[in-house]
Write a protein that holds these residues in place. Sequence first.
Motif, PDB file in Angstrom:
ATOM      1  N   ALA A  65       0.815  -1.223   0.000  1.00  8.23           N
ATOM      2  CA  ALA A  65       0.000   0.000   0.000  1.00  8.23           C
ATOM      3  C   ALA A  65       0.841   1.262   0.000  1.00  8.23           C
ATOM      4  CB  ALA A  65      -0.939  -0.005   1.207  1.00  8.23           C
ATOM      5  N   ARG A  66       2.048   1.234   0.568  1.00 10.61           N
ATOM      6  CA  ARG A  66       2.848   2.458   0.662  1.00 10.61           C
ATOM      7  C   ARG A  66       3.337   2.951  -0.692  1.00 10.61           C
ATOM      8  NH1 ARG A  66       6.272  -1.602   2.468  1.00 10.61           N
ATOM      9  NH2 ARG A  66       8.303  -1.804   1.403  1.00 10.61           N
ATOM     10  N   TRP A  67       3.242   2.089  -1.739  1.00  7.75           N
ATOM     11  CA  TRP A  67       3.681   2.498  -3.075  1.00  7.75           C
ATOM     12  C   TRP A  67       2.527   3.030  -3.932  1.00  7.75           C
ATOM     13  CZ3 TRP A  67       8.370   3.208  -2.422  1.00  7.75           C
ATOM     14  CH2 TRP A  67       9.183   2.321  -1.712  1.00  7.75           C
ATOM     15  N   LEU A  68       1.362   3.242  -3.306  1.00 16.60           N
ATOM     16  CA  LEU A  68       0.209   3.787  -4.044  1.00 16.60           C
ATOM     17  C   LEU A  68      -0.203   5.111  -3.406  1.00 16.60           C
ATOM     18  CD1 LEU A  68      -1.990   3.448  -6.243  1.00 16.60           C
ATOM     19  CD2 LEU A  68      -3.417   2.353  -4.491  1.00 16.60           C
ATOM     20  N   GLU A  69      -0.511   6.096  -4.248  1.00 13.99           N
ATOM     21  CA  GLU A  69      -0.963   7.413  -3.789  1.00 13.99           C
ATOM     22  C   GLU A  69      -2.262   7.766  -4.510  1.00 13.99           C
ATOM     23  OE1 GLU A  69       0.639  11.770  -4.776  1.00 13.99           O
ATOM     24  OE2 GLU A  69       1.935  10.692  -3.341  1.00 13.99           O
ATOM     25  N   VAL A  70      -3.252   8.216  -3.768  1.00 13.91           N
ATOM     26  CA  VAL A  70      -4.540   8.635  -4.338  1.00 13.91           C
ATOM     27  C   VAL A  70      -4.571  10.157  -4.401  1.00 13.91           C
ATOM     28  CG1 VAL A  70      -7.038   8.743  -3.967  1.00 13.91           C
ATOM     29  CG2 VAL A  70      -5.811   6.593  -3.622  1.00 13.91           C
ATOM     30  N   GLU A  71      -4.763  10.698  -5.611  1.00 14.65           N
ATOM     31  CA  GLU A  71      -4.865  12.153  -5.806  1.00 14.65           C
ATOM     32  C   GLU A  71      -6.342  12.539  -5.914  1.00 14.65           C
ATOM     33  OE1 GLU A  71      -2.742  14.039  -8.890  1.00 14.65           O
ATOM     34  OE2 GLU A  71      -0.769  13.371  -8.217  1.00 14.65           O
ATOM     35  N   LEU A  72      -6.728  13.580  -5.176  1.00 13.36           N
ATOM     36  CA  LEU A  72      -8.101  14.062  -5.235  1.00 13.36           C
ATOM     37  C   LEU A  72      -8.087  15.578  -5.339  1.00 13.36           C
ATOM     38  CD1 LEU A  72      -8.956  15.014  -1.945  1.00 13.36           C
ATOM     39  CD2 LEU A  72      -8.210  12.649  -1.788  1.00 13.36           C
ATOM     40  N   THR A  73      -9.217  16.143  -5.777  1.00 13.08           N
ATOM     41  CA  THR A  73      -9.349  17.590  -5.900  1.00 13.08           C
ATOM     42  C   THR A  73     -10.269  18.117  -4.814  1.00 13.08           C
ATOM     43  OG1 THR A  73     -11.221  17.400  -7.424  1.00 13.08           O
ATOM     44  CG2 THR A  73      -9.023  17.485  -8.395  1.00 13.08           C
ATOM     45  N   GLU A  74     -10.352  19.464  -4.694  1.00  9.85           N
ATOM     46  CA  GLU A  74     -11.158  20.068  -3.637  1.00  9.85           C
ATOM     47  C   GLU A  74     -12.640  19.731  -3.775  1.00  9.85           C
ATOM     48  OE1 GLU A  74     -10.399  24.210  -3.659  1.00  9.85           O
ATOM     49  OE2 GLU A  74      -8.264  23.993  -3.238  1.00  9.85           O
ATOM     50  N   SER A  75     -13.096  19.398  -4.987  1.00  6.54           N
ATOM     51  CA  SER A  75     -14.514  19.071  -5.173  1.00  6.54           C
ATOM     52  C   SER A  75     -14.918  17.838  -4.381  1.00  6.54           C
ATOM     53  CB  SER A  75     -14.808  18.853  -6.661  1.00  6.54           C
ATOM     54  OG  SER A  75     -14.013  17.785  -7.172  1.00  6.54           O
ATOM     55  N   VAL A  76     -13.954  16.955  -4.079  1.00  6.42           N
ATOM     56  CA  VAL A  76     -14.255  15.769  -3.265  1.00  6.42           C
ATOM     57  C   VAL A  76     -14.717  16.190  -1.880  1.00  6.42           C
ATOM     58  CG1 VAL A  76     -13.240  13.746  -2.161  1.00  6.42           C
ATOM     59  CG2 VAL A  76     -12.674  14.289  -4.535  1.00  6.42           C
ATOM     60  N   MET A  77     -14.177  17.300  -1.360  1.00  7.85           N
ATOM     61  CA  MET A  77     -14.444  17.716   0.013  1.00  7.85           C
ATOM     62  C   MET A  77     -15.706  18.550   0.153  1.00  7.85           C
ATOM     63  SD  MET A  77     -10.530  18.762   0.909  1.00  7.85           S
ATOM     64  CE  MET A  77      -9.185  17.702   0.421  1.00  7.85           C
ATOM     65  N   LEU A  78     -16.284  18.932  -0.967  1.00  7.51           N
ATOM     66  CA  LEU A  78     -17.530  19.702  -0.924  1.00  7.51           C
ATOM     67  C   LEU A  78     -18.711  18.750  -0.910  1.00  7.51           C
ATOM     68  CD1 LEU A  78     -16.614  22.458  -3.529  1.00  7.51           C
ATOM     69  CD2 LEU A  78     -16.439  22.578  -1.054  1.00  7.51           C
ATOM     70  N   GLY A  79     -19.877  19.244  -0.590  1.00  4.99           N
ATOM     71  CA  GLY A  79     -21.079  18.399  -0.588  1.00  4.99           C
ATOM     72  C   GLY A  79     -21.065  17.457   0.587  1.00  4.99           C
ATOM     73  N   GLU A  80     -21.199  16.137   0.307  1.00  2.52           N
ATOM     74  CA  GLU A  80     -21.268  15.129   1.372  1.00  2.52           C
ATOM     75  C   GLU A  80     -19.843  14.793   1.810  1.00  2.52           C
ATOM     76  OE1 GLU A  80     -23.519  11.873  -0.097  1.00  2.52           O
ATOM     77  OE2 GLU A  80     -25.295  13.084  -0.532  1.00  2.52           O
ATOM     78  N   SER A  81     -19.210  15.727   2.502  1.00  2.00           N
ATOM     79  CA  SER A  81     -17.814  15.558   2.869  1.00  2.00           C
ATOM     80  C   SER A  81     -17.624  14.469   3.930  1.00  2.00           C
ATOM     81  CB  SER A  81     -17.240  16.882   3.375  1.00  2.00           C
ATOM     82  OG  SER A  81     -17.988  17.345   4.485  1.00  2.00           O
ATOM     83  N   GLY A  82     -18.664  14.168   4.703  1.00  2.00           N
ATOM     84  CA  GLY A  82     -18.535  13.135   5.726  1.00  2.00           C
ATOM     85  C   GLY A  82     -18.212  11.782   5.124  1.00  2.00           C
ATOM     86  N   ALA A  83     -18.897  11.407   4.020  1.00  2.00           N
ATOM     87  CA  ALA A  83     -18.636  10.128   3.359  1.00  2.00           C
ATOM     88  C   ALA A  83     -17.223  10.107   2.783  1.00  2.00           C
ATOM     89  CB  ALA A  83     -19.668   9.889   2.258  1.00  2.00           C
ATOM     90  N   ALA A  84     -16.797  11.237   2.186  1.00  2.00           N
ATOM     91  CA  ALA A  84     -15.446  11.305   1.629  1.00  2.00           C
ATOM     92  C   ALA A  84     -14.398  11.167   2.730  1.00  2.00           C
ATOM     93  CB  ALA A  84     -15.262  12.618   0.874  1.00  2.00           C
ATOM     94  N   GLU A  85     -14.630  11.838   3.867  1.00  2.00           N
ATOM     95  CA  GLU A  85     -13.677  11.771   4.968  1.00  2.00           C
ATOM     96  C   GLU A  85     -13.535  10.351   5.497  1.00  2.00           C
ATOM     97  OE1 GLU A  85     -12.863  13.976   9.286  1.00  2.00           O
ATOM     98  OE2 GLU A  85     -14.701  14.372   8.148  1.00  2.00           O
ATOM     99  N   ALA A  86     -14.651   9.622   5.565  1.00  2.00           N
ATOM    100  CA  ALA A  86     -14.600   8.241   6.053  1.00  2.00           C
ATOM    101  C   ALA A  86     -13.765   7.360   5.120  1.00  2.00           C
ATOM    102  CB  ALA A  86     -16.019   7.687   6.183  1.00  2.00           C
ATOM    103  N   GLN A  87     -13.941   7.538   3.804  1.00  2.00           N
ATOM    104  CA  GLN A  87     -13.167   6.732   2.845  1.00  2.00           C
ATOM    105  C   GLN A  87     -11.689   7.098   2.882  1.00  2.00           C
ATOM    106  OE1 GLN A  87     -15.311   5.906  -1.065  1.00  2.00           O
ATOM    107  NE2 GLN A  87     -16.502   7.648  -0.282  1.00  2.00           N
ATOM    108  N   MET A  88     -11.393   8.377   3.033  1.00  2.00           N
ATOM    109  CA  MET A  88      -9.996   8.806   3.115  1.00  2.00           C
ATOM    110  C   MET A  88      -9.324   8.228   4.357  1.00  2.00           C
ATOM    111  SD  MET A  88     -10.667  12.727   1.878  1.00  2.00           S
ATOM    112  CE  MET A  88      -9.019  13.322   2.194  1.00  2.00           C
ATOM    113  N   THR A  89     -10.055   8.212   5.470  1.00  2.00           N
ATOM    114  CA  THR A  89      -9.512   7.630   6.702  1.00  2.00           C
ATOM    115  C   THR A  89      -9.218   6.143   6.517  1.00  2.00           C
ATOM    116  OG1 THR A  89     -10.744   9.253   8.023  1.00  2.00           O
ATOM    117  CG2 THR A  89      -9.969   7.272   9.147  1.00  2.00           C
TER     118      THR A  89
END
Length: 890
Positions: A753-777
């Motif tokens: 897993a340490r050799w993989l990086e997920v790139e996201l934009t600010e639009s991920v954090m808008l709207g239903e940010s709670g669901a996004a935060e849970a997946q990021m965690t």
Amino acid sequence: MATILIVDDRPSNRAFLGALLGFTGHRLLEAEDGAQALALTRAERPDLIITDILMPTMDGYEFVQQVRADPGLAATRVIFFSAVYAEHETVAMAARCGVSTVLSKPADAHQILEAVNAELGVLEGAPAPPLPDDGARDRDLPFDLCARLSELERMCLALVGERRVEALAAAFLDAARRVLDADVVALCLLESTERSVRHLETYGVDGALLRDAALDDTRLPGALLRARAPLRLSEGDPLLASMPASHPPLGHLLGLQVHDLQHPHGWLYCGRRSSAEAFSDEEERWATALAAQLAVAYENLNLYDVVQRHAAQLQLEAIARAEADAALRESKHRLELARQVFDSTQEAIMMTDANANIVAVNPAFEQITGFTEAEVMGQNPRVLRSGRHDDDFYRAMWSCLEKDGQWRGELWNRRKNGEIYPERASISAVRNDKGKLTAYVSVSTDMSALKAAHHQLDFLSNHDALTLLPNRSLFNDRLQQALAAARQGGGQVALLLFNVDRLSRINDSLGHAAGDAVLREVARRASEVAGPTDTVARLSGDEFVMVVNGCEDTDAIIYCARRLIDAIAQPHTVGGHDVVVTGSVGISIYPRDGSAPGDLLKAADAALGSMKQSGRNGFRFFKGEMNAEALRWLALETRLRRAIERDELALHYQPQISRLDGRVVGMEALLRWRSDEIGQISPADFIPLAEDTGLILPIGEWVIRQACFQSKAWQNAGLAPVRVAVNVSASQFKAGTVATVVRAALEDSGLAARWLEVELTESVMLGESGAAEAQMTELRAMGVSLSLDDFGTGYSSLGYLSRFPLDKLKIDQAFVRNITTEQRSAAIAQATIALAQGLSLAVVAEGVETIGQRDFLGAIGCDVFQGYLYSRPVAAVEMAELLALGRVAR
């Protein structure tokens, strides 16, 4: 260079502004509240102040008022930067204290820098904008709803606190004739005994003609005293003929009794000549509303007379009580009567001695201010000061009291809980028989509810009652503003006229209540599709319109139209029934299809009609070539759906290089599509299409799996492992499948897993940010790294960086491109790097193409670069060669 003072109680906000403005070369000062800022302002004399509004000790509004009151500081430029109040409230507050620029948090870096430059007058050498002019404008009274509401508010303000029956009647009569457009108006007010006339006020008729008939209930106007409902009479009516013989001839009359729940107070009638229109139902309701306001004001006037008489007596008896207990016992009954009136009035009463020390307040005062009598006893009334009035205001008040013995006006006071509220007050000086000043009496009315009601009426006059969307009037105003901004900035504005197809079927089968529910839901969904600067309005029936600002190209408009159609087509649940409706959209574009609102609306309507004729449930541009562009999208969508199965998709990789030694420390996987039918397609074309159609989910899963398997294959071939970054869209996070897809790809490929990086934009954090935060965690728990791409291009918020578990920020190439030639881009890049370093985040600069860009970024603290200076995105075979070399020299 100028001196800029930053005032904010949050250290993070001051740090962001300091980092952003630090590159400009201006001298920066900081303060954490208004009191500290005022001391710094007087000592340092800054050229510009950027201040929050809501702060402890002294808020921003009071601080600016203090600055404006100092002649040496009055011309200092100020920017309000706040997120507490609604924008229109902040603008109104700013206008009252001479502030011309207002920014709402969060604001992007461009907006902040433009505002600072505008205030300092550095844009093309332009002078700084002048302070706003507070000069009053003459009142314009066309007889429409807004004018009548304004006239009603003006009348209410005039009646509140009015203590002379002549002035009260005159103010009411002036408003009534304007609101009801009457040629003749007469008002009769009775004495409290209800047996005699206290005051008779007229317009257009001699009052002497009415006095004999004022109480005669057998004919007009006295008959209005027994009228249980408003009377509307027209020429020829026998009752209208009973008016006094010398009365000017009337063609129409609207009359009613002025009363409260218990007592009649008099009568009112309005008349028009024969050639005028008869009074309408709406005007009857207006007359009833006017009469109700008058009844309340007249009752308060009568009560005030009683209060004044008893309040003076109460003060004399209080003094007598200190001199002799015997005299107090003799006047106990009278004091009790006065106390009852004193306690029962709904207006706040405050009494002070001759030295302006509070000696008594009534329960209404305690309820309105929150202070108990014990808390204010012996104190000066300045305990209620809000800070919104300067010393000149209070000096003028006391001068009026000394000269005239009375002051009336509107002022802002502060409740015990800190809330500032408006009130209408009347303050009187009380003197004894010898003319010696003995006390002051203040009677005031809390006007908070009245102002709130006015705001509600104003909202309803500009919005559709069913959907609460802007109505046609407000839509026209918003469209005019959008067109003006587009003319100035050289941009485009799109007009999307849409309606609900065959809504009549729902009305016919389930009833109009069901149809109304569908319209409300369509309005809600359309508002979600609209951007923050766009406007959605309901014009009539099932016809809606959306104004889309800042349209860069046709594809963006098509994307918006498709989202709107898809949103309308989602199933509705109405009365236990699942209902599916579709929408048709007609589109016109400024300036191509017209420069005036009417021309654009006409063009969009024509396009909508064409769409309906061709089958509904779609969109149509006003020009034919735009329809061809829409068809191209449809064809592209069909080919994209087959791209995976035809093996037309591929990943290219662009290395990320360390500035210090040129090592390859990472790479970004970039999706490419080459169609067998139409050749190479730009990601700018097919990525938005994939987002719009939902194809981004299977394509995104393919990208993650392909990147993991390729990275593992390189490691198995003996190449040094480096982290590979894949882009994940907001749609993938919204679907809630990102963590599941990543876990499966890692397990199936065997990649750590340490050799993989997920790139996201600010639009991920808008709207239903709670669901996004849970997946990021969950991703972080696996060991996957997270980076925020394109930081600084949207409404970047410090809250994102502190709330979400990020590892890296990527500076967008839009800033890197001009970093050596444009001060603004350099300032934003420097602020971003400073923020990242402060939060222990790694930084990568995208789009590095020149040695000058590389050196500049290195000088301000960025150590990892990605761009054409080192390598273009290359296929997997060429990337393996770069990995074998291990470094890229530049």
